[in-house]
Design a protein around this motif. Structure first.
Motif, short mmCIF file in Angstrom:
data_model
loop_
_atom_site.label_atom_id
_atom_site.label_comp_id
_atom_site.label_asym_id
_atom_site.label_seq_id
_atom_site.Cartn_x
_atom_site.Cartn_y
_atom_site.Cartn_z
N GLU A 34 0.69 -1.18 -0.17
CA GLU A 34 -0.11 0.00 0.03
C GLU A 34 0.91 1.36 -0.09
O GLU A 34 1.81 1.08 0.65
CB GLU A 34 -1.08 0.22 1.28
CG GLU A 34 -2.08 -0.98 1.11
CD GLU A 34 -2.97 -0.98 2.46
OE1 GLU A 34 -4.03 -0.75 2.22
OE2 GLU A 34 -2.25 -0.84 3.46
N GLY A 35 0.27 2.24 -0.65
CA GLY A 35 1.19 3.66 -0.64
C GLY A 35 0.63 4.37 0.74
O GLY A 35 0.27 3.73 1.75
N PRO A 36 1.12 5.62 0.80
CA PRO A 36 0.98 6.39 1.84
C PRO A 36 -0.37 6.54 2.46
O PRO A 36 -0.55 6.44 3.62
CB PRO A 36 1.46 7.58 1.59
CG PRO A 36 2.23 7.67 0.15
CD PRO A 36 1.41 6.51 -0.62
N THR A 37 -1.33 6.19 1.56
CA THR A 37 -2.87 6.16 2.09
C THR A 37 -3.06 4.83 2.13
O THR A 37 -3.19 4.09 1.25
CB THR A 37 -3.87 7.03 1.22
OG1 THR A 37 -3.31 8.46 1.12
CG2 THR A 37 -5.10 7.00 1.74
N THR A 38 -3.72 4.23 3.46
CA THR A 38 -3.72 2.93 3.46
C THR A 38 -5.24 2.80 3.97
O THR A 38 -5.83 3.45 4.71
CB THR A 38 -2.87 2.49 4.65
OG1 THR A 38 -3.21 3.14 6.05
CG2 THR A 38 -1.55 2.61 4.05
N GLY A 39 -5.67 1.32 3.88
CA GLY A 39 -7.18 0.97 4.52
C GLY A 39 -8.05 1.41 3.64
O GLY A 39 -9.39 1.50 3.95
N ILE A 40 -7.78 2.07 2.29
CA ILE A 40 -8.96 2.38 1.72
C ILE A 40 -9.88 1.17 1.22
O ILE A 40 -11.23 1.43 1.36
CB ILE A 40 -8.45 3.07 0.25
CG1 ILE A 40 -7.62 4.23 0.51
CG2 ILE A 40 -9.54 3.46 -0.75
CD1 ILE A 40 -6.91 4.96 -0.64
N ARG A 41 -9.26 0.09 0.86
CA ARG A 41 -10.18 -0.78 0.57
C ARG A 41 -11.17 -1.52 1.75
O ARG A 41 -12.19 -1.66 1.41
CB ARG A 41 -9.46 -2.12 -0.22
CG ARG A 41 -10.05 -3.14 -0.59
CD ARG A 41 -9.17 -4.32 -1.10
NE ARG A 41 -9.63 -5.56 -1.59
CZ ARG A 41 -9.64 -6.09 -2.90
NH1 ARG A 41 -8.84 -5.23 -3.78
NH2 ARG A 41 -10.33 -7.09 -3.45
N GLU A 42 -10.38 -1.49 2.90
CA GLU A 42 -11.29 -1.97 3.86
C GLU A 42 -12.24 -1.10 4.43
O GLU A 42 -13.31 -1.55 4.77
CB GLU A 42 -10.28 -2.27 5.02
CG GLU A 42 -9.25 -3.49 5.10
CD GLU A 42 -8.17 -3.20 4.03
OE1 GLU A 42 -7.53 -4.23 3.70
OE2 GLU A 42 -7.88 -1.98 3.56
N SER A 43 -12.20 0.31 4.19
CA SER A 43 -13.13 1.22 4.55
C SER A 43 -14.32 1.03 3.68
O SER A 43 -15.37 1.31 4.09
CB SER A 43 -12.48 2.55 4.66
OG SER A 43 -11.30 2.68 5.45
N MET A 44 -14.02 0.77 2.48
CA MET A 44 -15.13 1.07 1.45
C MET A 44 -16.04 -0.20 1.60
O MET A 44 -17.32 -0.23 1.60
CB MET A 44 -14.60 0.93 -0.04
CG MET A 44 -15.43 0.83 -1.11
SD MET A 44 -14.92 0.57 -2.90
CE MET A 44 -14.62 -1.44 -2.21
N VAL A 45 -15.30 -1.55 1.95
CA VAL A 45 -16.18 -2.69 2.17
C VAL A 45 -16.84 -2.73 3.39
O VAL A 45 -17.76 -3.13 3.33
CB VAL A 45 -15.04 -4.07 2.06
CG1 VAL A 45 -15.94 -5.22 2.32
CG2 VAL A 45 -14.15 -3.94 0.78
N LEU A 46 -16.22 -2.16 4.50
CA LEU A 46 -16.82 -2.04 5.84
C LEU A 46 -17.98 -1.03 5.47
O LEU A 46 -18.92 -1.55 6.12
CB LEU A 46 -15.80 -1.38 6.70
CG LEU A 46 -16.55 -1.32 8.30
CD1 LEU A 46 -16.93 -2.37 8.80
CD2 LEU A 46 -15.33 -0.39 9.14
N ALA A 47 -17.90 -0.03 4.79
CA ALA A 47 -19.11 0.59 4.65
C ALA A 47 -20.26 0.09 3.89
O ALA A 47 -21.29 0.08 4.34
CB ALA A 47 -18.78 1.92 3.88
N ASP A 48 -19.92 -0.76 3.09
CA ASP A 48 -20.81 -1.62 2.13
C ASP A 48 -21.61 -2.40 3.21
O ASP A 48 -22.62 -2.96 3.09
CB ASP A 48 -20.23 -2.28 1.04
CG ASP A 48 -19.74 -1.38 -0.07
OD1 ASP A 48 -20.13 -0.18 -0.08
OD2 ASP A 48 -19.20 -1.95 -0.99
N THR A 49 -20.60 -3.25 3.96
CA THR A 49 -21.21 -4.42 4.99
C THR A 49 -22.24 -3.47 5.72
O THR A 49 -23.32 -4.19 6.21
CB THR A 49 -19.99 -4.74 5.83
OG1 THR A 49 -18.99 -5.30 4.65
CG2 THR A 49 -20.40 -5.81 6.84
N ILE A 50 -21.86 -2.42 6.29
CA ILE A 50 -22.86 -1.73 7.40
C ILE A 50 -24.03 -1.47 6.68
O ILE A 50 -25.34 -1.70 7.12
CB ILE A 50 -22.49 -0.52 8.01
CG1 ILE A 50 -21.16 -0.91 8.88
CG2 ILE A 50 -23.33 0.42 8.68
CD1 ILE A 50 -20.09 0.25 9.30
#
Length: 427
Positions: A113-129
């Motif tokens: 991952e580059g300097p900005t991390t967790g983008i994939r997880e944040s997106m999927v977590l939002a979808d899950t909620i």
């Protein structure tokens, strides 16, 4: 190079290393001239997946594993995720392993991952909620080994259906690279012609230390953990296993057929196979204890008694020529020609200078080796003496006991006296 990749879009950084200038992803090719340490055969995918998930749980997590085909030959595809060692974020290692009977080739891609991390997880977590009304369904037990607690748990963001939505994420890049490799990579002809993984491999048997057993393929040592160490030790050194002659000598060492994919070791045709599992060199070397080493030499003493009962000489020596020609020889010799009352001999080369008990012996007549002769009251006395004398001598060597092996030689002195004392046939 055993696996020949398509390097389009990559820049060569070293002989077998390429870098994608656009992403920084690193592709590398590796060859391992050792029996593959896969925990199961490619024909047992459920077990293979489970064991791989268990192995990776302490450091990260196994994202996925499949059996695939590279240039017409079976291979293992894996993606593993790991925490970055020096900053927040994740790294992903995608690999394709083509195993053979005594070697393997691996092609892998490392993407981080580059300097900005967790983008994939944040997106999927939002979808899950949004879908479930709760974040609870985001993480779940590992699909291959639900009883494990990986350092990086399996979660919905690992699912490939999100690759298209975040094509530049390192996990998405890994899967895209794997698809390209499977379509374009080729195997070097000489590597492709090697016997397939799972073929039985002829091995020489090293010294069982604790639960670990070194198995030698020619001059290469591999490590295996015995499921029942005591049962294996009860068979070794008792003339129950197969043997391999040592070229140019009248000696032999114990041999077996290793079935790497099945995790079994066939010690002889008339013996049931024993269960073994591959372990790393580091695991074997760092896991044994002082008690394991003492137990090893006590066992060698017992094996020397068994060899003496068979009118054989037992020799402990390094397996690899690079480790030198040190040896400890243990045997019985007839006293005044009487094999019924033999004396025991322990001979060591080089002279064990500074070794316990050895230093109390008279100066050796041969400056290159020292010997000790004694009469044993019983088998227990001989086993204890031979084992401890050997231990003290080996402690002066700059060779780890894992690199030693037992050899057996006919004891001609005892066999000649046996023939001479045999009754004459009836006229």
């Amino acid at each position: 190079m055993s696996i020949i990749p398509d390097t389009s879009g990559f820049q060569r950084e070293d002989d077998d290393v390429w870098v994608d200038p656009a992403t920084g992803d690193v592709m590398s090719s590796h060859f391992f001239d050792l029996v593959p340490n896969l925990p199961a055969g490619l024909d047992d995918l459920p077990r293979l997946r489970h064991e791989l998930a268990v192995q990776t749980a302490a450091d990260g997590g196994l994202v996925e594993a499949f059996v695939v085909t590279v240039d017409g030959q079976p291979a293992l595809l894996q993606i593993v995720k790991l925490p970055l060692p020096d900053r927040p974020g994740l790294g992903f290692i995608a690999s394709i392993t083509v195993p053979k009977d005594t070697c393997s080739a691996v092609l892998k891609l490392t993407a981080v991952e580059g300097p900005t991390t967790g983008i994939r997880e944040s997106m999927v977590l939002a979808d899950t909620i949004s879908e479930t009304g709760s974040p609870d369904a985001f993480a779940s037990p590992h699909p291959y080994a639900p009883e494990t607690s990986p350092k990086l748990p399996w979660n919905r963001a690992d699912d490939p259906r999100y690759d298209e939505r975040i094509p530049d994420h390192p996990l998405s890049r890994c899967r895209r690279w794997l698809r390209h490799v499977l379509a374009t990579a080729r195997l070097a002809p000489e590597f492709a012609a090697k016997p397939a993984f799972g073929s039985p491999v002829s091995v020489s048997i090293g010294l069982p230390i604790g639960p670990f057993l070194p198995l030698w393929v020619n001059q290469e040592m591999t490590f295996w953990q015995m499921q029942d160490p005591d049962a294996v030790r009860a068979l070794l050194g008792r003339s129950k296993t197969d043997r391999r002659p040592i070229s140019g000598t009248d000696e032999a060492w114990e041999a077996a057929w290793l079935h790497p994919a099945a995790g079994t070791l066939a010690l002889a045709g008339n013996l049931p196979p024993v269960r073994v599992a591959p372990v790393s060199d580091e695991t074997a070397y760092t896991s044994i204890t002082a008690e394991d080493l003492t137990g090893l030499f006590d066992w060698i003493g017992e094996v020397s008694v068994a060899a003496g009962d068979r009118d054989e000489i037992l020799i402990l020596t390094p397996k690899a020529e690079a480790d030198g020609h040190n040896f400890v020889l243990m045997c019985r010799l007839p006293a005044d020609g009487d094999r019924a009352k033999p004396y025991c001999v322990v001979e060591a080369s080089p002279v064990p200078v500074g070794a316990e008990f050895w230093d109390t012996l008279p100066p050796p007549s041969n400056p290159k080796k020292a010997g000790y002769a004694y009469f044993a009251d019983d088998a227990q006395h001989q086993a204890r003496t031979d084992g401890r004398m050997t231990l003290w001598a080996v402690e002066t060597w700059d060779v780890h006991p894992f690199r030693l092996i037992l050899a057996y030689r006919p004891n001609q002195a005892m066999r000649v006296t046996a023939e001479a004392s045999a009754p004459l046939p009836a006229p």
